[in-house]
Design an enzyme around this catalytic site. Sequence first.
Site, mmCIF file in Angstrom:
data_model
loop_
_atom_site.group_PDB
_atom_site.id
_atom_site.type_symbol
_atom_site.label_atom_id
_atom_site.label_comp_id
_atom_site.label_asym_id
_atom_site.label_seq_id
_atom_site.Cartn_x
_atom_site.Cartn_y
_atom_site.Cartn_z
ATOM 1 N N HIS A 151 0.919 -1.165 0.146
ATOM 2 C CA HIS A 151 0.068 -0.011 0.008
ATOM 3 C C HIS A 151 0.990 1.313 0.050
ATOM 4 O O HIS A 151 2.263 1.216 0.187
ATOM 5 C CB HIS A 151 -0.968 0.059 1.242
ATOM 6 C CG HIS A 151 -0.279 -0.185 2.455
ATOM 7 N ND1 HIS A 151 0.345 1.257 3.038
ATOM 8 C CD2 HIS A 151 0.309 -0.913 3.558
ATOM 9 C CE1 HIS A 151 0.968 1.094 4.194
ATOM 10 N NE2 HIS A 151 0.560 -0.269 4.486
ATOM 11 N N GLU A 179 -2.226 -7.131 7.546
ATOM 12 C CA GLU A 179 -0.942 -7.027 8.477
ATOM 13 C C GLU A 179 -0.502 -7.955 9.669
ATOM 14 O O GLU A 179 -1.697 -8.428 10.149
ATOM 15 C CB GLU A 179 -0.592 -5.567 8.465
ATOM 16 C CG GLU A 179 0.896 -5.472 9.155
ATOM 17 C CD GLU A 179 2.248 -5.692 8.279
ATOM 18 O OE1 GLU A 179 2.227 -7.117 8.223
ATOM 19 O OE2 GLU A 179 2.891 -5.092 7.764
#
Length: 195
Positions: free
Chosen positions: A11, A82
Amino acid sequence: MANPELWLLRHGATEWALNGRHTGNSDIPLLPQGEAEARALAPLLGQQTFEAVYSSPLQRAQRTCELAGLGRQARLEPDLREWDYGQYEGITTAEIRRTVPDWTVFSHPCPGGESLEAVQQRCERLLTRLAAEHPGGKVALFAHGHILRSLAGCWLGLGVAGGALLVLSTGSFCVLGSEREQRALLRWNAPVQLP
């Protein structure tokens, strides 16, 4: 069975990413710089034909996927979240090392968070499923720094700890594939040109 070609897309920049703060389950947005990084991926990704596109359910990965032009194809994949940093969420490595010298996420535990073994299982499960569902196909994965480094470590047979050897910047892309049936790193931490 032919290995898939996996495009790993981290990202774009967030406030915590720029500050070096561990960002696991905190669902923080992209900065304008991060949105620009995500848009810069679009020309490159538009030249590819992806059999499947997966994104972490966290907004920073989903928004990157959308701005990179692949949002309509994307399916949410919980295994791309994550790491859960537990008590280390939102703090920097330097702060952690004040009490745990030489700490890294790849070598030490995260109190109250996800273990190295749990991340290993998650990565292996995802890689096994992708290989079974997309043999020889090209797949885009939008996610986060540590989980993508962990996936690459597992892909290369080094396990999650192998991710410690791989630096990964925001808004970059990587390609995992194979050479003569041997899993290989085809491209790593490749930047794209910002407009």
